[in-house]
Write a protein that holds these residues in place. Sequence first.
Motif, PDB file in Angstrom:
ATOM      1  N   SER A   1      -0.064   6.422   5.492  1.00  0.00           N
ATOM      2  CA  SER A   1      -1.358   6.463   6.179  1.00  0.00           C
ATOM      3  C   SER A   1      -2.438   6.901   5.191  1.00  0.00           C
ATOM      4  CB  SER A   1      -1.328   7.468   7.334  1.00  0.00           C
ATOM      5  OG  SER A   1      -0.236   7.237   8.171  1.00  0.00           O
TER       6      SER A   1
ATOM      7  N   MET B   1       0.834  -1.208   0.000  1.00  0.00           N
ATOM      8  CA  MET B   1       0.000   0.000   0.000  1.00  0.00           C
ATOM      9  C   MET B   1       0.872   1.262   0.000  1.00  0.00           C
ATOM     10  SD  MET B   1      -3.045  -0.929   2.650  1.00  0.00           S
ATOM     11  CE  MET B   1      -2.083  -1.596   3.967  1.00  0.00           C
ATOM     12  N   THR B   2       1.874   1.260   0.910  1.00  0.00           N
ATOM     13  CA  THR B   2       2.625   2.486   1.193  1.00  0.00           C
ATOM     14  C   THR B   2       3.484   2.923   0.001  1.00  0.00           C
ATOM     15  OG1 THR B   2       2.747   1.698   3.451  1.00  0.00           O
ATOM     16  CG2 THR B   2       4.184   3.539   2.872  1.00  0.00           C
TER      17      THR B   2
HETATM   18  C1  LIG Z   1       9.614  -2.265   8.662  1.00  0.00           C
HETATM   19  C2  LIG Z   1       8.413  -1.774   7.937  1.00  0.00           C
HETATM   20  C3  LIG Z   1       7.789  -2.621   7.056  1.00  0.00           C
HETATM   21  C4  LIG Z   1       6.661  -2.190   6.352  1.00  0.00           C
HETATM   22  N1  LIG Z   1       6.071  -3.039   5.471  1.00  0.00           N
HETATM   23  C5  LIG Z   1       5.029  -2.593   4.720  1.00  0.00           C
HETATM   24  C6  LIG Z   1       4.430  -3.424   3.737  1.00  0.00           C
HETATM   25  O1  LIG Z   1       4.783  -4.583   3.577  1.00  0.00           O
HETATM   26  N2  LIG Z   1       3.437  -2.918   2.983  1.00  0.00           N
HETATM   27  C7  LIG Z   1       2.998  -1.645   3.147  1.00  0.00           C
HETATM   28  O2  LIG Z   1       2.091  -1.241   2.427  1.00  0.00           O
HETATM   29  N3  LIG Z   1       3.542  -0.830   4.060  1.00  0.00           N
HETATM   30  C8  LIG Z   1       4.545  -1.277   4.856  1.00  0.00           C
HETATM   31  N4  LIG Z   1       5.102  -0.457   5.796  1.00  0.00           N
HETATM   32  C9  LIG Z   1       4.691   0.937   5.842  1.00  0.00           C
HETATM   33  C10 LIG Z   1       3.877   1.325   7.037  1.00  0.00           C
HETATM   34  O3  LIG Z   1       2.622   0.692   7.021  1.00  0.00           O
HETATM   35  C11 LIG Z   1       3.791   2.865   7.013  1.00  0.00           C
HETATM   36  O4  LIG Z   1       5.084   3.348   7.303  1.00  0.00           O
HETATM   37  C12 LIG Z   1       2.781   3.405   7.979  1.00  0.00           C
HETATM   38  O5  LIG Z   1       1.476   3.073   7.559  1.00  0.00           O
HETATM   39  C13 LIG Z   1       2.876   4.929   8.101  1.00  0.00           C
HETATM   40  O6  LIG Z   1       2.880   5.548   6.854  1.00  0.00           O
HETATM   41  P1  LIG Z   1       4.030   6.593   6.456  1.00  0.00           P
HETATM   42  O7  LIG Z   1       5.336   5.980   6.750  1.00  0.00           O
HETATM   43  O8  LIG Z   1       3.775   7.064   5.099  1.00  0.00           O
HETATM   44  O9  LIG Z   1       3.846   7.792   7.487  1.00  0.00           O
HETATM   45  P2  LIG Z   1       2.752   9.003   7.411  1.00  0.00           P
HETATM   46  O10 LIG Z   1       1.526   8.483   6.790  1.00  0.00           O
HETATM   47  O11 LIG Z   1       3.398  10.165   6.807  1.00  0.00           O
HETATM   48  O12 LIG Z   1       2.524   9.250   8.943  1.00  0.00           O
HETATM   49  C14 LIG Z   1       3.474   9.894   9.792  1.00  0.00           C
HETATM   50  C15 LIG Z   1       2.824  10.144  11.139  1.00  0.00           C
HETATM   51  O13 LIG Z   1       1.711  11.014  10.969  1.00  0.00           O
HETATM   52  C16 LIG Z   1       0.573  10.483  11.631  1.00  0.00           C
HETATM   53  N5  LIG Z   1      -0.628  10.911  10.902  1.00  0.00           N
HETATM   54  C17 LIG Z   1      -0.957  10.638   9.616  1.00  0.00           C
HETATM   55  N6  LIG Z   1      -2.151  11.186   9.333  1.00  0.00           N
HETATM   56  C18 LIG Z   1      -2.587  11.817  10.459  1.00  0.00           C
HETATM   57  C19 LIG Z   1      -3.747  12.583  10.801  1.00  0.00           C
HETATM   58  N7  LIG Z   1      -4.734  12.766   9.929  1.00  0.00           N
HETATM   59  N8  LIG Z   1      -3.846  13.074  12.047  1.00  0.00           N
HETATM   60  C20 LIG Z   1      -2.873  12.870  12.949  1.00  0.00           C
HETATM   61  N9  LIG Z   1      -1.752  12.183  12.682  1.00  0.00           N
HETATM   62  C21 LIG Z   1      -1.612  11.645  11.454  1.00  0.00           C
HETATM   63  C22 LIG Z   1       0.782   8.985  11.640  1.00  0.00           C
HETATM   64  O14 LIG Z   1       0.082   8.385  12.727  1.00  0.00           O
HETATM   65  C23 LIG Z   1       2.292   8.906  11.818  1.00  0.00           C
HETATM   66  O15 LIG Z   1       2.591   8.949  13.189  1.00  0.00           O
HETATM   67  C24 LIG Z   1       6.190  -0.878   6.539  1.00  0.00           C
HETATM   68  C25 LIG Z   1       6.821  -0.037   7.453  1.00  0.00           C
HETATM   69  C26 LIG Z   1       7.921  -0.473   8.147  1.00  0.00           C
HETATM   70  C27 LIG Z   1       8.582   0.462   9.120  1.00  0.00           C
END
Ligand SMILES: Cc1cc2nc3c(=O)[nH]c(=O)nc-3n(C[C@H](O)[C@H](O)[C@H](O)COP(=O)(O)OP(=O)(O)OC[C@H]3O[C@@H](n4cnc5c(N)ncnc54)[C@H](O)[C@@H]3O)c2cc1C
Length: 548
Positions: A187, A180-181
């Motif tokens: 998020s 997804m990411t």
């Molecule tokens: C080791 C690892 C493996 C992973 N494996 C996968 C995988 O296999 N497939 C996959 O799809 N993803 C994977 N991920 C990704 C993971 O699901 C995302 O990193 C996570 O969902 C957060 O998204 P982001 O990193 O884009 O952070 P962002 O979406 O930018 O979020 C950053 C912060 O902002 C906060 N935030 C966001 N929106 C709001 C809001 N509206 N109000 C308040 N706070 C908010 C979040 O809670 C977070 O604390 C993996 C991540 C890691 C670290």
Amino acid sequence: MDVTHEVFNQPTPLTNINLFATNRALRDALRFNAPKLDTAELEQLGAVLGSAGMQAHARLANVHTPQLRTHDRFGRRIDTVEFHPSYHALMGLATSAGLHGTPWAGGAHAHVRRAAGFTLFTELEPSTLCPISMTYAVTPALQGNPAIAAEWGPRLTSRAYDPRFVPASQKPGVAMGMGMTEKQGGSDVRANTTEATHEGRDAWGERYRLVGHKWFFSAPMCDAFLVLAQAKAGLSCFFLPRWQPDGAVNAIRIQRLKDKLGNKANASSEVEFHGAQAWLVGEEGRGVPQILEMGTLTRLDCALGTSGLMRQALAQALNHTAQRSAFGKPLIAQPLMRNVLADLALESEAATALSLRLARAFDAAAADEHEALMRRLLTPIAKFWICKRGSHFAQEAMECLGGNGYVEEGGEGVMARIYREMPLNSIWEGAGNIMALDLLRALRKGGAMADALEHELAPARGAHAAFDRFAAALPARVDEATGEADARRLAQDVALAVQAALLRQHAPAAVFDAFCVSRLAGDWGQAFGTLPSRLDFDSIIARAMPQP
Ligand SMILES: Cc1cc2nc3c(=O)[nH]c(=O)nc-3n(C[C@H](O)[C@H](O)[C@H](O)COP(=O)(O)OP(=O)(O)OC[C@H]3O[C@@H](n4cnc5c(N)ncnc54)[C@H](O)[C@@H]3O)c2cc1C
């Protein structure tokens, strides 16, 4: 040669113990949530998971980390990941134990049984459970494409582990991941830019070509993935296999592996799709709810996994402090250390109670409206609260071991591994804020959520004044569904109330009382080890000791 010193006052490691038999909190939670469950298989699994042999595999799989091979020596793309044999030993064990899919075959308490096994496995090694969890979680979402579900279903639930990079049709068992990411949004997946172009129709339904990337793509050697991409009608969910049905390798390019804080044995990658073939799952434009059917189950696993890590960290702390003396007594006999250990034991048991209770909702939701509501309510709550407590817990448990707790020692430092793993369950599959906001979304749909919560808390009413006061205030707050800025507080408080109600029903009175006094009445500080000293530390610690 001069003899400089003897080694003494150092503990023997916690090894060759049965992780199931020595975990009273888990066994009592199981008896409550799955009264008819035959636990013989869990008992056997617990012995294997606590054995020196499997502990050696866990160490080796984390020290000899996965290696990406993008090309062969002739320059052809191969996009494979090589793992240490110990990784495969761990994957083989998890698969043969059915932690990746057995509940879908049905049977009483199937999710709870699997949840207990998953929690126990996490104590040994959490990072191999990433593909195991995704494989478990994918089955309901995959029903959105009946042809693929029918063909892949039996392979997804098979207990045979087959790591070969060959077409799925040649394998008795397969694994699946999710994508997804993207760089610009994790998020907020609506920001996904990967494009899906319709190409035709075949036995697997509507076929597309994907062009784009994924910034996090864990376990890229899985046999297939559910991914999100933009189609004409909007963000949609696709089935993306590593091999095309015509026997060609699909155009998924693994760019590199992530250099992560922890979760070392698991490969997490960045990928590009160069016109990869993918098949629609569900309806075009309905990709988010479709893939979230998978996300809901992986969130359960984040709560279960953190509960297992907490339990192992606690067991390590108890094992160490029972054998290490300072200032004339074993550490475990020092009054202030007893406060720390008792406080950790409360937190660990409460996490186990809540995560297993949530697993029960997955067993019963189809036939029971209350359980369906609990599944919706408790998934974001358990994922938020248990995972949020994890890092703090691990730091405090590590400190019980003093300097030894901070040392890696070639991967033998179990505490270091747990500590590095802890933040991950809070971040992935919906970070803390996202879980708290998801709770609000569930509540704003209206319906019977506040009544369901009242019903859930009812068995503990009248058992403790602090509980009654705390629980009385909650349904109105749930009804109002507060503003976004208050969502974490609401999630925390509902979690604490449900944990207390569960402890009332299946933990000893000393545990329930101490939990209510500290977590609900607020007679507690802001660090672990700040319980009021009048509480029954002896009973709480004795219950938590890793002894049968
Ligand atoms: C080791 C690892 C493996 C992973 N494996 C996968 C995988 O296999 N497939 C996959 O799809 N993803 C994977 N991920 C990704 C993971 O699901 C995302 O990193 C996570 O969902 C957060 O998204 P982001 O990193 O884009 O952070 P962002 O979406 O930018 O979020 C950053 C912060 O902002 C906060 N935030 C966001 N929106 C709001 C809001 N509206 N109000 C308040 N706070 C908010 C979040 O809670 C977070 O604390 C993996 C991540 C890691 C670290």
